[in-house]
Design a protein around this motif. Structure first.
Motif, PDB file in Angstrom:
ATOM      1  N   LEU A 161      48.986  40.227  33.425  1.00  0.00           N
ATOM      2  CA  LEU A 161      47.460  39.890  33.776  1.00  0.00           C
ATOM      3  C   LEU A 161      46.868  40.704  34.051  1.00  0.00           C
ATOM      4  O   LEU A 161      45.204  39.905  33.805  1.00  0.00           O
ATOM      5  N   LYS A 162      47.114  41.710  34.987  1.00  0.00           N
ATOM      6  CA  LYS A 162      45.782  42.782  35.477  1.00  0.00           C
ATOM      7  C   LYS A 162      45.161  43.492  33.557  1.00  0.00           C
ATOM      8  O   LYS A 162      44.325  43.475  33.381  1.00  0.00           O
ATOM      9  N   LEU A 163      45.845  43.734  32.687  1.00  0.00           N
ATOM     10  CA  LEU A 163      45.350  44.438  31.592  1.00  0.00           C
ATOM     11  C   LEU A 163      44.636  42.684  31.230  1.00  0.00           C
ATOM     12  O   LEU A 163      43.555  42.944  30.824  1.00  0.00           O
ATOM     13  N   LYS A 164      44.769  42.008  30.694  1.00  0.00           N
ATOM     14  CA  LYS A 164      44.158  40.849  30.907  1.00  0.00           C
ATOM     15  C   LYS A 164      42.961  40.358  30.879  1.00  0.00           C
ATOM     16  O   LYS A 164      41.517  40.318  30.771  1.00  0.00           O
ATOM     17  N   ALA A 165      42.843  40.848  32.437  1.00  0.00           N
ATOM     18  CA  ALA A 165      41.846  40.602  33.331  1.00  0.00           C
ATOM     19  C   ALA A 165      40.713  41.806  32.942  1.00  0.00           C
ATOM     20  O   ALA A 165      39.496  41.398  33.277  1.00  0.00           O
ATOM     21  N   GLN A 166      41.001  42.670  32.692  1.00  0.00           N
ATOM     22  CA  GLN A 166      40.134  43.766  31.985  1.00  0.00           C
ATOM     23  C   GLN A 166      39.585  44.119  31.272  1.00  0.00           C
ATOM     24  O   GLN A 166      38.536  43.823  30.946  1.00  0.00           O
ATOM     25  N   ALA A 167      40.312  43.437  30.404  1.00  0.00           N
ATOM     26  CA  ALA A 167      39.651  42.981  28.478  1.00  0.00           C
ATOM     27  C   ALA A 167      38.436  42.264  28.703  1.00  0.00           C
ATOM     28  O   ALA A 167      37.983  42.575  28.078  1.00  0.00           O
ATOM     29  N   GLU A 168      39.578  40.856  29.364  1.00  0.00           N
ATOM     30  CA  GLU A 168      38.023  39.849  29.857  1.00  0.00           C
ATOM     31  C   GLU A 168      36.812  40.773  30.171  1.00  0.00           C
ATOM     32  O   GLU A 168      35.521  39.770  30.178  1.00  0.00           O
ATOM     33  N   LYS A 169      36.701  41.140  31.249  1.00  0.00           N
ATOM     34  CA  LYS A 169      36.283  42.079  31.550  1.00  0.00           C
ATOM     35  C   LYS A 169      35.139  42.532  31.371  1.00  0.00           C
ATOM     36  O   LYS A 169      33.860  43.192  30.775  1.00  0.00           O
ATOM     37  N   GLU A 170      35.457  43.421  30.403  1.00  0.00           N
ATOM     38  CA  GLU A 170      34.977  44.567  29.456  1.00  0.00           C
ATOM     39  C   GLU A 170      34.260  43.336  28.143  1.00  0.00           C
ATOM     40  O   GLU A 170      33.511  43.714  27.531  1.00  0.00           O
ATOM     41  N   ASN A 171      34.959  42.471  28.179  1.00  0.00           N
ATOM     42  CA  ASN A 171      34.477  41.887  26.933  1.00  0.00           C
ATOM     43  C   ASN A 171      33.191  40.699  27.820  1.00  0.00           C
ATOM     44  O   ASN A 171      32.399  40.649  26.430  1.00  0.00           O
ATOM     45  N   GLU A 172      33.277  41.128  28.901  1.00  0.00           N
ATOM     46  CA  GLU A 172      31.922  40.285  29.526  1.00  0.00           C
ATOM     47  C   GLU A 172      30.625  41.135  29.423  1.00  0.00           C
ATOM     48  O   GLU A 172      29.485  40.864  29.368  1.00  0.00           O
ATOM     49  N   LEU A 173      30.835  42.247  30.045  1.00  0.00           N
ATOM     50  CA  LEU A 173      30.262  43.754  29.817  1.00  0.00           C
ATOM     51  C   LEU A 173      29.732  44.046  28.252  1.00  0.00           C
ATOM     52  O   LEU A 173      28.537  44.279  27.432  1.00  0.00           O
ATOM     53  N   TYR A 174      30.773  43.795  27.316  1.00  0.00           N
ATOM     54  CA  TYR A 174      30.446  44.679  26.010  1.00  0.00           C
ATOM     55  C   TYR A 174      31.524  43.516  25.154  1.00  0.00           C
ATOM     56  O   TYR A 174      32.273  43.507  24.697  1.00  0.00           O
ATOM     57  N   PRO A 175      30.245  42.279  24.343  1.00  0.00           N
ATOM     58  CA  PRO A 175      30.713  41.516  23.913  1.00  0.00           C
ATOM     59  C   PRO A 175      30.692  42.318  21.844  1.00  0.00           C
ATOM     60  O   PRO A 175      30.161  42.571  21.875  1.00  0.00           O
ATOM     61  N   ALA A 176      31.951  41.170  21.705  1.00  0.00           N
ATOM     62  CA  ALA A 176      31.790  41.130  20.321  1.00  0.00           C
ATOM     63  C   ALA A 176      31.031  41.062  19.264  1.00  0.00           C
ATOM     64  O   ALA A 176      29.890  39.745  20.067  1.00  0.00           O
ATOM     65  N   GLY A 215      42.653  54.834  20.672  1.00  0.00           N
ATOM     66  CA  GLY A 215      42.106  55.335  19.117  1.00  0.00           C
ATOM     67  C   GLY A 215      41.760  54.594  18.466  1.00  0.00           C
ATOM     68  O   GLY A 215      41.087  55.214  17.435  1.00  0.00           O
ATOM     69  N   GLN A 216      40.559  53.269  18.117  1.00  0.00           N
ATOM     70  CA  GLN A 216      40.191  52.681  17.991  1.00  0.00           C
ATOM     71  C   GLN A 216      38.530  52.382  18.275  1.00  0.00           C
ATOM     72  O   GLN A 216      38.677  52.375  19.070  1.00  0.00           O
ATOM     73  N   THR A 217      38.219  51.688  17.318  1.00  0.00           N
ATOM     74  CA  THR A 217      36.713  51.590  17.660  1.00  0.00           C
ATOM     75  C   THR A 217      36.220  49.755  17.253  1.00  0.00           C
ATOM     76  O   THR A 217      37.156  49.101  16.160  1.00  0.00           O
ATOM     77  N   ARG A 218      35.974  49.280  17.994  1.00  0.00           N
ATOM     78  CA  ARG A 218      35.287  48.206  17.893  1.00  0.00           C
ATOM     79  C   ARG A 218      33.632  48.044  18.054  1.00  0.00           C
ATOM     80  O   ARG A 218      33.234  48.551  18.860  1.00  0.00           O
ATOM     81  N   CYS A 219      32.890  47.072  17.023  1.00  0.00           N
ATOM     82  CA  CYS A 219      31.735  46.667  17.716  1.00  0.00           C
ATOM     83  C   CYS A 219      31.334  45.924  18.541  1.00  0.00           C
ATOM     84  O   CYS A 219      32.540  44.029  18.633  1.00  0.00           O
ATOM     85  N   VAL A 220      30.793  46.269  19.251  1.00  0.00           N
ATOM     86  CA  VAL A 220      30.374  45.523  20.721  1.00  0.00           C
ATOM     87  C   VAL A 220      28.660  45.676  20.687  1.00  0.00           C
ATOM     88  O   VAL A 220      27.578  46.532  20.047  1.00  0.00           O
TER      89      VAL A 220
END
Length: 253
Positions: A161-176, A215-220
């Motif tokens: 749940l902590k990791l999920k919350a962190q991922a959702e927060k990052e997605n808000e800051l850096y949308p795909a 170690g990977q990159t994604r477009c944001v």
């Protein structure tokens, strides 16, 4: 288990106070724990498999037993989920392995994110079906107390749940970014006010975000008027793409 779930509720409120669905989800699980019902052994549970002369339709998930009779068309003979009845096949709910080897309650090697998904299934059954009791075995002792195994699963849930919350927060800051690819034209990434499933009042520009953990990159998509992005060493511009462009062509190399 109730004490542990209530503790997790407190954590969820502290870390994710805006997530009403998460708090509701935990309260639903707490209600399951309060209404513990009866204790069943595997031998008794197996008598509720929906086959000829069976006593009904029961299934277990994480040691919690539910009556799924009202879903007979799904869980009865010939139903798409018939293999779940009469046993605890927790692992298969998230792996999709419906072989005899996969229909097991051993979830020891599941990732924290998979454990979160498994508890989503548990919440689904609590909401839609009647809770009967607990299964003596891997998750509950002879007296109905949570085992060390269940406590380990709950610890993995908290981490997930902590990791999920962190991922959702990052997605808000850096949308795909939006993306497309064709064999003749190659690839393209671009930003819009709805890219990445995040509806917002800005589009942004494409950047490569490097994740040290994977170690990977994604477009944001990032906002040029937000100075915090300029200080992020994990953000990189796309080669041969103007820094202020909302769309970038990708090399076929």
């Amino acid at each position: 288990m109730l004490k542990y779930v209530v503790a997790l509720i407190s954590v969820s409120v502290a870390l994710w106070s805006g997530c009403e669905w998460l708090n509701l989800w935990f309260w639903e699980l707490a209600e399951v724990s309060q209404d513990s019902g009866r204790l069943l052994r595997q031998e008794e549970l197996s008598l509720y498999n929906g086959r000829e002369d069976s006593r009904g339709l029961y299934l277990a998930i994480l040691g919690q037993v539910f009556d799924v009779e009202k879903g007979r068309k799904h869980y009865g003979p010939g139903g798409g989920y018939r293999f779940f009845t009469g046993r605890d096949a927790s692992r298969a709910f998230v792996t999709g392995d419906f072989t005899e080897a996969g229909l097991t309650d051993d979830v020891s090697d599941l990732s924290p994110s998979q454990i979160v998904a498994l508890y989503d299934w548990l919440a689904f059954y609590q909401k839609d079906y009647t809770h009967v009791g607990r299964l003596i075995g891997r998750f509950y002792s002879e007296s109905g107390k949570p085992t060390d195994v269940l406590q380990q699963v709950e610890a993995s849930l908290a981490q997930g749940l902590k990791l999920k919350a962190q991922a959702e927060k990052e997605n808000e800051l850096y949308p795909a970014c939006n993306s497309e690819w064709s064999s003749d034209r190659g690839g393209r990434v671009w930003c819009s006010t709805k890219s990445g499933g995040v509806h917002r009042d800005w589009a942004g520009v494409p950047r490569m975000l490097f994740s040290p953990g994977s170690g990977q990159t994604r477009c944001v998509c990032v906002r040029l008027d937000d100075p915090t992005h300029s200080n992020n060493p994990n953000l990189q511009e796309y080669k041969d793409c103007p820094p202020q462009a909302e769309s970038c062509l990708l090399s076929q190399d």
